[in-house]
Enzyme design. Sequence first.
Site: not given
Length: 343
Positions: A202, A210, A215, A245
């Site tokens: 992760d 973001n 994005h 993610e």
Amino acid sequence: MYQSNILVDHIANFTSHRDKELLAFSLLKSVNSMMDCSKVKIITTNKKGEFISAITFENSTCTVNNASVEVDDILKNAFKSMNASSIKEQLLKTPKGYLLILLLHHDRKGEQFLVVNLKEQADKVQSYILSGILSIYNNFFTLLNESQTDELTGLANRKTFDSAISKVFDSLPASFEDIDERRQLTDKPPHPTTRFWLAMVDIDHFKLVNDRFGHLYGDEILIHLAQIIRSSFRQEDLQFRFGGEEFIILLAAENDEDCAEILERFRQSVADYSFPSVDDITVSIGVAEFKRGTFHVTSIDYADQALYYSKENGRNKITFFEELLSRGEVKTAAIEEGEIDLF
């Protein structure tokens, strides 16, 4: 002249599969039955030009080689010349007949070649039928590939993960002790037993990236991370974008120390990488051993618990579920393999 119903049967057979390996098997069988060939194979290369797999059909038997693929100089030179001149087909005369080489598929991951050992040069009808079959195969392979691939990163997607992880789970031995007992019944010396680990990856603080940069920058980070994943792990180590993610790697190693070393190199590679606009990107990793004695959905949950521990205890680190278990910080699930009935 080939009968139309036989051709339709061949096409229907290899387009009925949803597994790329089975699709390749069916294509090789079809080509073998239509051509006067002694052997036919599919050779796959990665983007570096390295030979990573070979599927061969010979003497009515298909064999798969995903390690130490050996290719003779004739084929190596043929592949190089085809790449240099951008041609998709080449016919070579050999002492035993002819070698027909065709480019089956090309994408950002690598290339796939069909190699046919012919006793005699193919006639016009054979060439025409083969061209049509391969065109259909390539279109079907592309559709199958797109349905199983994450569009942004090019890694396998969540849909593919569910089926792939079940396939690996079903192929695992009931226990490694059983393997050792079987080895004792033979004269062969023991070899290190390969085991599997499920690693959940992760990106740390990805939401902040973001929110701050947008994005589009977030997507670019995901693309670069996927490239690091591909370069850090072997072709046979399954790699997925699990969602958002989050990524999953199912990797093989002889023991947990080797697994930790592989994942540590990957973690460090991410930390050292200069991502566009956002320099400091790290990942947290949770790992659980993937074995037959534990239901595979439970293994995913174990890796997720280890990942949560990494996130809650400093991030940019690797945590093994088995280590947490030995310290009494987590508990194993009460559900064992085979105890779940979903329907």
